[in-house]
Design a protein around this motif. Sequence first.
Motif, PDB file in Angstrom:
ATOM      1  N   PHE A 143      -3.149   4.598  -1.315  1.00 25.58           N
ATOM      2  CA  PHE A 143      -4.199   4.796  -0.317  1.00 25.58           C
ATOM      3  C   PHE A 143      -4.883   6.138  -0.560  1.00 25.58           C
ATOM      4  O   PHE A 143      -4.230   7.171  -0.642  1.00 25.58           O
ATOM      5  CB  PHE A 143      -3.579   4.769   1.087  1.00 25.58           C
ATOM      6  CG  PHE A 143      -4.593   4.625   2.180  1.00 25.58           C
ATOM      7  CD1 PHE A 143      -4.922   3.363   2.669  1.00 25.58           C
ATOM      8  CD2 PHE A 143      -5.220   5.734   2.722  1.00 25.58           C
ATOM      9  CE1 PHE A 143      -5.859   3.216   3.679  1.00 25.58           C
ATOM     10  CE2 PHE A 143      -6.158   5.590   3.731  1.00 25.58           C
ATOM     11  CZ  PHE A 143      -6.479   4.334   4.213  1.00 25.58           C
TER      12      PHE A 143
ATOM     13  N   LEU B 288      -9.037  -2.124  -1.790  1.00 25.71           N
ATOM     14  CA  LEU B 288      -7.684  -1.706  -2.119  1.00 25.71           C
ATOM     15  C   LEU B 288      -6.888  -2.949  -2.541  1.00 25.71           C
ATOM     16  O   LEU B 288      -6.158  -3.535  -1.768  1.00 25.71           O
ATOM     17  CB  LEU B 288      -7.062  -1.054  -0.873  1.00 25.71           C
ATOM     18  CG  LEU B 288      -5.924  -0.069  -1.070  1.00 25.71           C
ATOM     19  CD1 LEU B 288      -6.316   1.066  -1.987  1.00 25.71           C
ATOM     20  CD2 LEU B 288      -5.467   0.474   0.267  1.00 25.71           C
TER      21      LEU B 288
ATOM     22  N   ALA C 273      -1.094  -0.351  -4.639  1.00 26.28           N
ATOM     23  CA  ALA C 273      -2.251   0.542  -4.626  1.00 26.28           C
ATOM     24  C   ALA C 273      -1.987   1.765  -3.746  1.00 26.28           C
ATOM     25  O   ALA C 273      -1.410   1.658  -2.678  1.00 26.28           O
ATOM     26  CB  ALA C 273      -3.474  -0.210  -4.114  1.00 26.28           C
TER      27      ALA C 273
ATOM     28  N   ILE D  35       0.859  -1.181   0.000  1.00 26.90           N
ATOM     29  CA  ILE D  35       0.000   0.000   0.000  1.00 26.90           C
ATOM     30  C   ILE D  35       0.893   1.229   0.000  1.00 26.90           C
ATOM     31  O   ILE D  35       1.791   1.364   0.820  1.00 26.90           O
ATOM     32  CB  ILE D  35      -0.934   0.023   1.223  1.00 26.90           C
ATOM     33  CG1 ILE D  35      -1.875  -1.188   1.180  1.00 26.90           C
ATOM     34  CG2 ILE D  35      -1.734   1.317   1.257  1.00 26.90           C
ATOM     35  CD1 ILE D  35      -2.837  -1.253   2.340  1.00 26.90           C
TER      36      ILE D  35
END
Length: 521
Positions: free
Chosen positions: A339, A306, A337, A269
């Motif tokens: 956030f 996500l 990905a 992330i």
Amino acid sequence: MPSTIIETAMTSEEVRVRFAPSPTGLLHVGNARTALYNWLFARRMGGKFLLRIEDTDVERSETRYEAQLMEDLQWLGLEWDEGPGTGRAGDPLENERGAYGPYRQSERQSTYAGLTQKLLDEDKAYRCFCSPEDLMAEHHLAVQEHRPQVYSGRCRRLSREEVEQRIAAGMPFAVRLKIGDEPLRFHDIVRGPVEFAPEAVSDPILVRSAQNGGPGMPVYNYVVTIDDALMQITHVIRGDDHISNTPKQVAIYRAFGWPVPEFAHLSTILGADRERLSKRHGATSIASFREMGYLPEALVNYLALLGWGAEDGKTETFTLAELVHAFKLERVTPSPAVFDFDKLNWLNRHAIKQTPSSRIADLVWASFGERLPARADASEAVHAWVARLVELIAPSVDKLDELAPKAACVFGFDPDAARALPENHAVLAADSARIVLAELADRVRTNSAKVTPELFKSWMNEMKAVTKVKGKELFHPVRIALTGVHSGPEFDKLLPLIEDGAELGLGIPCVHERVERFVGV
RNA sequence: GGCGCUAUCGUCUAGGGGUUAGGACGUGAGAUUCUCAAUCUUAAAACACGGGUUCGAUUCCCGUUAGCGCUACCA
């Protein structure tokens, strides 16, 4: 030894997954997402989700983090079937449930030594007497020559006599695993087949050399593999920073003759700057999201999205139960990905609207100020009234911590502060405002009835007719007089709330009192 | 330096050899409202680059580039 357990490993079809955090800090969103995916997979497959605490780093591990971690997991709704905290409360021995314990790595040390001896006896591992200096030199040479910097395998070629001599001489040694010629392959559910050349891995350390005669400490890659195997983990779902560790672990499974589990490496992330999400990006711990007023339902929903998408490519809002139904590990995306707080906020807004206002009221109760009695002491009427207040202000808010400031339109009546507010100056300075407020004061003076929306509406219509002021010029000053600010919830709902609140004995001023105090009748 | 992973609107994603490349967040516009929001409608917005394979590639293969990870007797 656990050999009996090992023999039965994988014979059952039951899915067993684990979340294995180290208690060295607060649970952050990345790990929470890993926990969620493990949990979802286990629930969907009707398997077991276990919690294992990797607390072998004594310097950094703290029990308070362990407790916090379990609390955060529970808050998210991710209950685990085996591990610490699942047994009878208060009794340390009964504190964990499950047939494969203990579930704290620090309590499993005795397991590893016997297994290492077995590997040594079977000639699958060997003692390495190289000094850190030797190793460092090898490393530098490899970098210079643009080769992979791996261990040369020098000590692997030592004769038995040489080994014996060195042991007798008291030379410290580490234990290394012998890597064969076979490529190290594993299957990754989110990435497909992955293969590493054995030369790129070289003989990894299993057990560190002992510092002062005592037994050496086993190394992370060795310990996780043993734990996963003995706990009969069928699917290892974890962060993709472990991909490069996996070939070593595969080699360890092979050395012991254990079946290699399936892997699923989840992407990283990232923050908005495309760097790995960290404290630098602000609050990223689950605890801080809770403090900011995010609902666990929203966070779980967002984390699920996500790196994963529904089969129909369209559905965005899910409850936990719906996720269990819809979640497929094969649909997890391999790419990192970013956030996005905006989307989280949208989901949180959605979750807030889905939640009964009485529950929201309970969550934000304490933030509403001293006018309210403690939640436990409050009468049913007060509870109902606070829920009404929440119902009025909650739908327009992203996070729960925005509720208290909004509630100030009811609780925070302060004429002087309202006059002092810069954005109110222009409104109040207008001639029309003075006229309007004088008219309002007139009506308050001559009519002591409780102000219903109907009465208020008739007042406003009269005032509009008398003063020829309308629209913003009419409403803004009135709003400021009543609530201190020129924007807020619609009067039709706000007024009854104020009037009813005033009757609750909480010291909330009624409409009459507000006008009198603001205009100074 | 080595090894590995990744690459569709600004962001999260769907899709897949021939599509008007779909949805959501955010953004713009409009509607509504006393106001700010919320809400509804609507618009703009993407297949990183270069080679193959193919009648045809955004899709398959190979490179390049970029990002990230690992590269410890850390976890």
